[in-house]
Design an enzyme around this catalytic site. Structure first.
Site, PDB file in Angstrom:
ATOM      1  N   CYS A   2       0.801  -0.831   0.263  1.00  0.00           N
ATOM      2  CA  CYS A   2      -0.305   0.051  -0.168  1.00  0.00           C
ATOM      3  C   CYS A   2       0.989   1.546  -0.053  1.00  0.00           C
ATOM      4  O   CYS A   2       1.555   0.989   0.628  1.00  0.00           O
ATOM      5  CB  CYS A   2      -0.629  -0.325   1.021  1.00  0.00           C
ATOM      6  SG  CYS A   2      -1.897  -1.432   1.565  1.00  0.00           S
ATOM      7  N   ARG A  27       5.049   0.375  -5.845  1.00  0.00           N
ATOM      8  CA  ARG A  27       5.424  -0.750  -4.910  1.00  0.00           C
ATOM      9  C   ARG A  27       4.056  -2.022  -4.844  1.00  0.00           C
ATOM     10  O   ARG A  27       3.935  -3.138  -4.439  1.00  0.00           O
ATOM     11  CB  ARG A  27       4.215  -0.176  -3.474  1.00  0.00           C
ATOM     12  CG  ARG A  27       5.579   1.227  -3.648  1.00  0.00           C
ATOM     13  CD  ARG A  27       4.855   2.273  -1.813  1.00  0.00           C
ATOM     14  NE  ARG A  27       4.697   1.478  -1.040  1.00  0.00           N
ATOM     15  CZ  ARG A  27       5.290   2.148  -0.107  1.00  0.00           C
ATOM     16  NH1 ARG A  27       6.355   2.167  -0.042  1.00  0.00           N
ATOM     17  NH2 ARG A  27       5.237   1.119   1.136  1.00  0.00           N
ATOM     18  N   TRP A  71      -2.737  -2.752  -0.922  1.00  0.00           N
ATOM     19  CA  TRP A  71      -2.752  -3.988  -1.885  1.00  0.00           C
ATOM     20  C   TRP A  71      -3.840  -4.988  -0.855  1.00  0.00           C
ATOM     21  O   TRP A  71      -3.186  -5.178   0.045  1.00  0.00           O
ATOM     22  CB  TRP A  71      -1.304  -3.941  -1.999  1.00  0.00           C
ATOM     23  CG  TRP A  71      -0.958  -5.570  -2.421  1.00  0.00           C
ATOM     24  CD1 TRP A  71      -0.316  -5.595  -3.905  1.00  0.00           C
ATOM     25  CD2 TRP A  71      -0.824  -6.767  -1.578  1.00  0.00           C
ATOM     26  NE1 TRP A  71       0.210  -7.115  -3.482  1.00  0.00           N
ATOM     27  CE2 TRP A  71      -0.170  -7.511  -2.537  1.00  0.00           C
ATOM     28  CE3 TRP A  71      -0.134  -7.251   0.094  1.00  0.00           C
ATOM     29  CZ2 TRP A  71       0.499  -8.824  -2.164  1.00  0.00           C
ATOM     30  CZ3 TRP A  71      -0.448  -8.330   0.051  1.00  0.00           C
ATOM     31  CH2 TRP A  71       0.515  -8.827  -1.382  1.00  0.00           C
ATOM     32  N   ASN A  97      -1.977   1.847   6.662  1.00  0.00           N
ATOM     33  CA  ASN A  97      -1.005   0.788   5.567  1.00  0.00           C
ATOM     34  C   ASN A  97      -0.389  -0.013   6.472  1.00  0.00           C
ATOM     35  O   ASN A  97      -0.261   0.310   7.665  1.00  0.00           O
ATOM     36  CB  ASN A  97       0.527   0.862   5.559  1.00  0.00           C
ATOM     37  CG  ASN A  97      -0.105   1.799   3.115  1.00  0.00           C
ATOM     38  OD1 ASN A  97      -0.709   1.915   3.383  1.00  0.00           O
ATOM     39  ND2 ASN A  97       1.890   2.134   3.369  1.00  0.00           N
ATOM     40  N   GLY A  98      -0.871  -1.756   6.542  1.00  0.00           N
ATOM     41  CA  GLY A  98      -0.893  -2.651   7.701  1.00  0.00           C
ATOM     42  C   GLY A  98      -1.668  -3.500   7.847  1.00  0.00           C
ATOM     43  O   GLY A  98      -2.154  -3.327   7.103  1.00  0.00           O
ATOM     44  N   GLU A 478      19.224 -16.148  -9.182  1.00  0.00           N
ATOM     45  CA  GLU A 478      18.581 -14.864 -10.160  1.00  0.00           C
ATOM     46  C   GLU A 478      17.696 -14.613 -11.085  1.00  0.00           C
ATOM     47  O   GLU A 478      16.790 -13.931 -11.512  1.00  0.00           O
ATOM     48  CB  GLU A 478      19.800 -14.013  -9.260  1.00  0.00           C
ATOM     49  CG  GLU A 478      19.225 -12.169  -9.701  1.00  0.00           C
ATOM     50  CD  GLU A 478      18.327 -11.389  -9.173  1.00  0.00           C
ATOM     51  OE1 GLU A 478      17.551 -12.512  -7.822  1.00  0.00           O
ATOM     52  OE2 GLU A 478      17.333 -10.596  -9.824  1.00  0.00           O
ATOM     53  N   LYS A 482      14.300 -13.366 -11.976  1.00  0.00           N
ATOM     54  CA  LYS A 482      13.950 -12.753 -12.733  1.00  0.00           C
ATOM     55  C   LYS A 482      12.781 -12.802 -13.993  1.00  0.00           C
ATOM     56  O   LYS A 482      11.479 -12.207 -13.663  1.00  0.00           O
ATOM     57  CB  LYS A 482      14.828 -11.822 -13.317  1.00  0.00           C
ATOM     58  CG  LYS A 482      16.174 -10.582 -13.101  1.00  0.00           C
ATOM     59  CD  LYS A 482      15.496  -9.497 -12.691  1.00  0.00           C
ATOM     60  CE  LYS A 482      14.797  -9.443 -11.327  1.00  0.00           C
ATOM     61  NZ  LYS A 482      15.046  -9.611 -10.239  1.00  0.00           N
ATOM     62  N   GLU A 485       9.186 -13.997 -12.213  1.00  0.00           N
ATOM     63  CA  GLU A 485       8.664 -12.522 -11.355  1.00  0.00           C
ATOM     64  C   GLU A 485       8.031 -11.523 -12.886  1.00  0.00           C
ATOM     65  O   GLU A 485       7.014 -11.081 -12.449  1.00  0.00           O
ATOM     66  CB  GLU A 485       9.167 -12.460 -10.521  1.00  0.00           C
ATOM     67  CG  GLU A 485      10.121 -11.210 -11.072  1.00  0.00           C
ATOM     68  CD  GLU A 485      11.053 -10.512  -9.644  1.00  0.00           C
ATOM     69  OE1 GLU A 485      10.617  -9.610  -8.655  1.00  0.00           O
ATOM     70  OE2 GLU A 485      12.210 -10.163 -10.313  1.00  0.00           O
ATOM     71  N   HIS A 501      21.032 -34.415 -10.298  1.00  0.00           N
ATOM     72  CA  HIS A 501      20.513 -35.730  -9.184  1.00  0.00           C
ATOM     73  C   HIS A 501      19.117 -35.224  -9.146  1.00  0.00           C
ATOM     74  O   HIS A 501      18.817 -35.807  -8.282  1.00  0.00           O
ATOM     75  CB  HIS A 501      20.880 -34.635  -8.309  1.00  0.00           C
ATOM     76  CG  HIS A 501      22.508 -35.530  -7.724  1.00  0.00           C
ATOM     77  ND1 HIS A 501      23.253 -36.965  -7.217  1.00  0.00           N
ATOM     78  CD2 HIS A 501      23.838 -34.231  -8.062  1.00  0.00           C
ATOM     79  CE1 HIS A 501      24.365 -36.322  -7.734  1.00  0.00           C
ATOM     80  NE2 HIS A 501      24.419 -35.336  -7.797  1.00  0.00           N
ATOM     81  N   LYS A 600       6.147  -4.431  -4.929  1.00  0.00           N
ATOM     82  CA  LYS A 600       8.084  -3.667  -4.580  1.00  0.00           C
ATOM     83  C   LYS A 600       8.695  -3.582  -3.369  1.00  0.00           C
ATOM     84  O   LYS A 600      10.022  -4.323  -3.167  1.00  0.00           O
ATOM     85  CB  LYS A 600       8.000  -2.049  -5.101  1.00  0.00           C
ATOM     86  CG  LYS A 600       9.621  -1.361  -4.944  1.00  0.00           C
ATOM     87  CD  LYS A 600      10.384  -2.490  -5.868  1.00  0.00           C
ATOM     88  CE  LYS A 600      11.866  -1.717  -6.284  1.00  0.00           C
ATOM     89  NZ  LYS A 600      13.029  -2.970  -6.566  1.00  0.00           N
TER      90      LYS A 600
HETATM   91  O1  M6R Z   1      13.624  -5.001  -0.133  1.00  0.00           O
HETATM   92  P1  M6R Z   1      14.279  -5.523  -0.682  1.00  0.00           P
HETATM   93  O2  M6R Z   1      16.040  -5.791  -1.163  1.00  0.00           O
HETATM   94  O3  M6R Z   1      14.055  -6.288   0.937  1.00  0.00           O
HETATM   95  O4  M6R Z   1      13.465  -7.046  -0.921  1.00  0.00           O
HETATM   96  C1  M6R Z   1      13.540  -8.067  -1.182  1.00  0.00           C
HETATM   97  C2  M6R Z   1      12.144  -9.060  -2.275  1.00  0.00           C
HETATM   98  O5  M6R Z   1      11.193  -8.662  -1.616  1.00  0.00           O
HETATM   99  C3  M6R Z   1      12.610  -8.723  -3.905  1.00  0.00           C
HETATM  100  O6  M6R Z   1      14.117  -8.961  -3.565  1.00  0.00           O
HETATM  101  C4  M6R Z   1      12.173  -9.484  -4.738  1.00  0.00           C
HETATM  102  O7  M6R Z   1      12.208 -10.844  -4.464  1.00  0.00           O
HETATM  103  C5  M6R Z   1      12.049  -8.836  -5.757  1.00  0.00           C
HETATM  104  N1  M6R Z   1      10.684  -8.642  -6.241  1.00  0.00           N
HETATM  105  C6  M6R Z   1      12.772  -9.338  -6.609  1.00  0.00           C
HETATM  106  O8  M6R Z   1      12.850  -8.844  -7.583  1.00  0.00           O
END
Ligand code: M6R
Length: 605
Positions: A2, A27, A71, A97-98, A478, A482, A485, A501, A600
């Protein structure tokens, strides 16, 4: 997650609020809302979907107001559940938010007392609680209401009964005050304030702040006055603009040569082969006492921690672990005073990482931070640490922050290494090579079109396996993250040696592999793994070192990267895997910067 923005001044509030909400879109959200106070009443609008689809909706009158992106957590994605939430009389409006954990009990009590609820949200209890405690002083009513609440909040409250002020409070969800001339703001993220002011006050835990157009006043939830300090933010406003790129993600990938320079500036001295991260506040004696290092993080930041583990073990022979914050928090943590703990987080607001950090601090262990956002919870609550200086990262998929994190980790490895095993010549070689990496990244970025063509060629494949060894094993993880996501294509990251394995069972001509395989100490072993894939008719895309043309015998497609030291390879191999994922999502016409279901900064556990 949010987002919050609020404004009080002489200008019309709604355009400022819409602009602020658009800056917070990254976000992640599913609905939005605005409220203003004018002529003794609250005007509001709330809706599912994108902010301001209909301009008329956002055209509220009034010079005081607030906006929110939701959100969903409690209650479905509906107009009614979007914020603001009003009290029974429609004179108090709240955005939040929260999560209010005891909302069910509070709601039952309030309903018994005659309050009428309109939504399924936890937030709505706040507007009714404030109504209940209101006796002519909004700030006091907010304070008394919050004393009844368990959970986390960043809230902003307006009332038509006090149309010259806005009240906000923080417990677990970040909020800042933006300090202007004859106008003031609240925002959940300083990025939203960039065009208006660089002066901010970071609201601390359990503080309540009241702003008028001429000033701000802070108290604690126990009603003690606080002298809040104003900080100057040095981010440039244009860092939060797309600057001609189709997406923030692509812009942020292309910014990386500069970002890397920012991350190492003033921290390495190649002529002496040394590095120093001042913010750690560790003397040589303290560096020498460290017997174990633990990196705690989530998602991409966790992959950065894993790269850091390989780098530090290589340079300094200190055993390291990279632990996922959401797991570490709930296990029996075996720590002693010679263990150094780092939390890594771009946003500095990730709930799992913060919870793990606090759990470790509770045991009397020092925790250092590697974060990007100045003033974030992690930056403020760690016992020291470093900023990665990546600037605002808007794309939900983390790219430049990852590169900046692993740059800082390479510097950390050099710093630890030079007080232990690394010779002067070795230190010199590493420091000099770090300085050369930005130019090498530029060479990889020149292959953007070629990588786009590759994405076109593989656009219809539904699964990918990413494979790498040693320093590039975290890059396989990674790369897969990427890909999934932003393009919603199933991808798994594996250690190349571990693949046989189990994962190998999935391979056929429809299941391609991306090998992150520069010509280094494990290259020959990786070639054997490629042959295992080829024997099962699997297609291969390889990322390898330039001039290594013999690889073309084993693979279907190759992306070449410049040569570098083995421990620094991730700083280069990351670029093609980011671009491949980006183009795959872009070709599919997906919302690259705001992938579905993601936020985000993940501020819930
Ligand atoms: O803000 P942060 O680095 O703590 O966030 C951690 C993860 O939520 C963040 O890296 C997430 O996996 C991303 N969407 C990856 O691209």
């Amino acid at each position: 997650m949010c987002g919050i923005i609020a404004y009080i001044g002489d200008k019309k509030a709604s355009p400022i609020l819409v602009d602020g909400l658009k800056k917070l879109e990254y976000r992640g959200y599913d609905s939005w809302g605005l409220a203003t106070v004018d002529s003794g009443k609250i005007n509001f609008v709330k809706s599912v979907g994108r902010i301001g689809q209909n301009l008329e909706m956002t055209n509220l009158v009034g010079t005081i107001g607030m906006g929110h992106t939701r959100w969903a957590t409690h209650g479905g994605v509906t107009d009614q559940n979007a914020h603001p939430h009003l009290d029974c009389e429609g004179k108090i409006a709240v955005i939040h938010n929260g999560i209010i954990e005891n909302f069910a009990k509070l709601k039952e009590q309030l309903i018994n007392e005659g309050h009428k609820f309109r939504s399924e949200t936890d937030t709505e209890v706040l507007s009714h609680l404030i109504e209940k405690y209101y006796e002519g002083n909004l700030k006091e009513a907010v304070r008394r209401a919050l004393l009844c609440v368990d959970g986390t909040y960043g809230i902003v409250v307006i009332s038509s009964k006090e149309p010259d002020r806005i009240v906000a409070a923080r417990h677990g969800s970040p909020l800042v005050v933006g300090v202007g001339e004859g106008e003031n703001y609240f925002a959940s993220d300083a990025t939203a304030l960039m065009p208006y002011t660089k002066k901010v006050v970071f609201i601390e835990e359990n503080e309540i702040v009241e702003i008028t157009k001429d000033g701000f006043y802070t108290i604690t939830i126990d009603d003690k006055k606080v002298d809040s300090k104003i900080h100057e933010i040095d981010w440039e406003a244009d860092l939060a603009e797309k600057k001609g790129f189709n997406h923030f993600m692509l812009k942020e990938i292309f910014e990386q040569p500069k970002i890397m320079e920012n991350a190492f500036a003033g921290r390495i001295i190649p002529s002496e082969g040394i590095a120093h991260l001042g913010g750690l506040n560790l003397t040589t004696e303290e560096l020498l006492k460290v017997k174990r290092i633990i990196f705690i993080a989530c998602g991409t930041a966790l992959h950065a921690g894993l790269v850091g583990k390989y780098m530090i073990e290589e340079c300094a022979s200190i055993p390291c672990e990279a632990e996922c914050a959401s797991e570490l928090r709930y296990k029996r943590i075996l720590l002693d005073k010679d263990t150094l703990v780092f939390v890594i987080s771009q946003s500095g607001e990730t709930a799992d990482t913060i919870a793990a950090m606090r759990e470790i601090q509770r045991k009397g262990i020092k925790v250092l931070g590697i974060s990007n956002v100045v003033g974030s919870t992690i930056a403020r609550e760690t016992d020291g640490g470093v900023f990665v200086h990546a600037g605002p990262e808007i794309g939900v998929a983390s790219t430049k922050a990852f590169l900046a994190q692993i740059t800082v980790l390479a510097i950390l490895a050099l710093e630890f290494g030079r007080v232990r095993n690394l010779s002067f010549m070795e230190g010199k070689e590493i420091a000099s090579e770090i300085k050369k990496i930005p130019e090498k990244i530029k060479k990889i970025l020149e292959q953007n079109d070629k990588i786009k063509n590759l994405a076109e060629k593989y656009r219809d494949y539904k699964n990918f396996l990413y494979l790498g060894r040693r320093f590039n094993y975290p890059l396989a993880l990674e790369g897969a993250l990427k890909m999934k996501e932003i393009s919603y294509v199933h991808a798994e990251g594996y250690s190349a040696g571990e693949m046989k394995h189990g994962a190998i069972a999935m391979i056929d001509e429809k299941f391609p592999c991306v090998f992150v395989a520069p010509k280094d100490s494990v290259y020959d072993k990786t070639i054997s793994n490629m042959q295992e894939i080829k024997a099962r008719s699997g297609k291969i895309i390889a990322v390898t070192t330039e001039d290594n043309y013999e690889i073309e015998k084993y693979v279907d497609d190759v992306i070449y990267i410049p040569e570098t030291l083995e421990m620094l390879e991730p700083l280069l191999t990351v670029i093609p895997i980011q671009l491949l994922a980006y183009h795959m999502a872009e070709i599919k016409g997906l919302d690259v910067d705001k992938p579905r279901n993601l936020a985000k900064s993940v501020t819930v556990e």
